[in-house]
Design an enzyme around this catalytic site. Structure first.
Site, short mmCIF file in Angstrom:
data_model
loop_
_atom_site.label_atom_id
_atom_site.label_comp_id
_atom_site.label_asym_id
_atom_site.label_seq_id
_atom_site.Cartn_x
_atom_site.Cartn_y
_atom_site.Cartn_z
N GLY A 80 0.82 -1.20 0.00
CA GLY A 80 0.00 0.00 0.00
C GLY A 80 0.86 1.25 0.00
O GLY A 80 0.42 2.32 0.42
N PRO A 196 -7.08 -1.32 14.05
CA PRO A 196 -7.60 -0.30 13.14
C PRO A 196 -7.15 1.10 13.53
O PRO A 196 -7.37 2.05 12.80
CB PRO A 196 -9.12 -0.45 13.30
N MET A 198 -3.69 2.99 14.94
CA MET A 198 -2.27 2.87 15.24
C MET A 198 -1.71 4.06 16.02
O MET A 198 -0.55 4.05 16.41
CB MET A 198 -1.47 2.70 13.93
N HIS A 231 -13.55 13.81 9.20
CA HIS A 231 -12.43 13.19 8.49
C HIS A 231 -12.39 13.74 7.07
O HIS A 231 -13.34 14.38 6.61
CB HIS A 231 -12.58 11.66 8.43
N LYS A 235 -13.43 9.71 3.20
CA LYS A 235 -13.81 8.71 4.21
C LYS A 235 -15.31 8.86 4.47
O LYS A 235 -15.74 9.80 5.13
CB LYS A 235 -13.03 8.89 5.51
#
Length: 348
Positions: A80, A196, A198, A231, A235
């Protein structure tokens, strides 16, 4: 990132906020003072992007060199890496002295791209040759850690592949069938950090909320809850963090459904009402939880605001280092989350 807890003692003020709907987009009200006025941000210079990435160190050179000397040689495969989160993790990983391999996974549209990251080249491979590439990389680098920041639709297939090959991985991608994800990893006995969220400090806040919910169930019974989260426009769903916090409030006795969350995705409202700095419209996470007592005499606010992606990138690097240590020590436990990483106490 900002955390705010407020207790309103003025009954008329609390009642006014409740009846006038603090979080209504039509009210024209700002949510407190704009964060941009309360926090001073250091905005990095704009990067050139051609399928190339310019390195912006996340740490000071002194700290980075110290950390790098301790962690040189840990190979990672960044899957990714064409995305913004993947690039942020690569920056943090290189600053920490980790060694990104020259290969990574992407979608079919990215297959064959060559990314140049400050002199380091990474070739992106599509779905068709993932298994052969991963198997070869793991054979050449038996201490490899895979980092996944791909897309929700790829979570389960990617995890199944990592487990089939036997390579440890950090799953930062949200979405997918999470129950199946954990079952796949548990059945394979592969080491993994799955989270989900970090951001270390946000995870610590979530852990505190969970402790409060477990130890004081029903403490906020009868209270009215309003939730706003902002956000970047792309999103569309409710964040996993908001869902976790709401779950804690439900255990604390609050009646609230996810459909009641107010999602702010309009850039104009994000700037004018929420207070998001314009330079962070493309990457931010602002959450506010407002509780009001049944009679309107008491209110509580819990707020956490994140601009940019460095908090998640640094947390991911800590997860990589944590997982590498667990693999090396042949720990009995195989599946971890960011709370496990926090409890270890070895974060940089």
């Amino acid at each position: 990132m900002a955390f705010v807890v407020k207790v309103a003692l003025n009954a008329s003020c609390a009642s006014w906020r409740r009846h006038n709907n603090l979080l209504s987009t039509s009210s024209g009200l700002k949510i407190g003072e704009p964060v941009g006025n309360r926090l001073k941000y250091s905005i990095p210079s704009k990067r050139k992007v051609l399928v190339a990435m310019a390195n912006t160190p996340v740490q000071s050179s002194e700290v980075a060199s110290t950390v790098a000397s301790e962690n040189v040689g840990i190979p990672i495969m960044m899957n990714g890496c064409t995305g913004k989160m993947g690039r942020a993790v690569l920056e943090a990983a290189i600053s920490a002295g980790l060694n990104p391999l020259p290969v990574g996974f992407g979608g079919p549209e990215d297959s064959g791209k060559i990314l140049d990251f400050n002199g380091r080249q990474i070739e992106v491979h599509g779905p068709s040759d993932r298994e052969s590439i991963l198997s070869s990389a793991f054979k050449d680098h038996p201490d490899l850690i895979v980092v996944d920041y791909t897309v929700p639709a790829a979570v389960n297939d990617n995890a199944a592949l990592y487990c089939k090959v036997g390579v440890p991985f950090v799953m930062g991608t949200t979405g997918g069938d999470r129950e199946l994800l954990y079952k796949t990893v548990a059945d394979s006995k592969v080491y993994a950090v799955i989270s989900p969220q970090m951001g270390k400090q946000v995870v610590a806040f979530l852990a505190a909320m969970e402790i409060m919910a477990e130890q004081f169930p029903g403490a906020f019974s009868g209270y009215n809850l309003q939730v706003m989260e902002s956000h970047q426009a792309r999103k569309l769903d409710i964040s996993g963090t908001a869902k976790a916090v709401i779950s804690c409030f439900q255990k604390l006795g609050v009646s609230f459904e996810l459909e009641q969350v107010q999602l702010i995705r309009d850039p104009k409202l994000q700037v004018e009402m929420v207070g998001v700095p314009e330079e962070h419209l493309s990457g931010h996470a602002f959450h506010m939880y407002h509780l009001t007592s049944p009679d309107g005499t008491v209110s509580f606010e819990f707020q956490h605001n994140v601009c940019g992606r460095s908090i998640y990138a640094e947390g991911t690097v800590d997860a990589i280092l944590f997982l590498a240590m667990k693999v090396k020590s042949k720990a009995d436990k195989r599946i971890y989350n960011m709370i496990d990483v926090l409890r270890e106490g070895n974060m940089r």
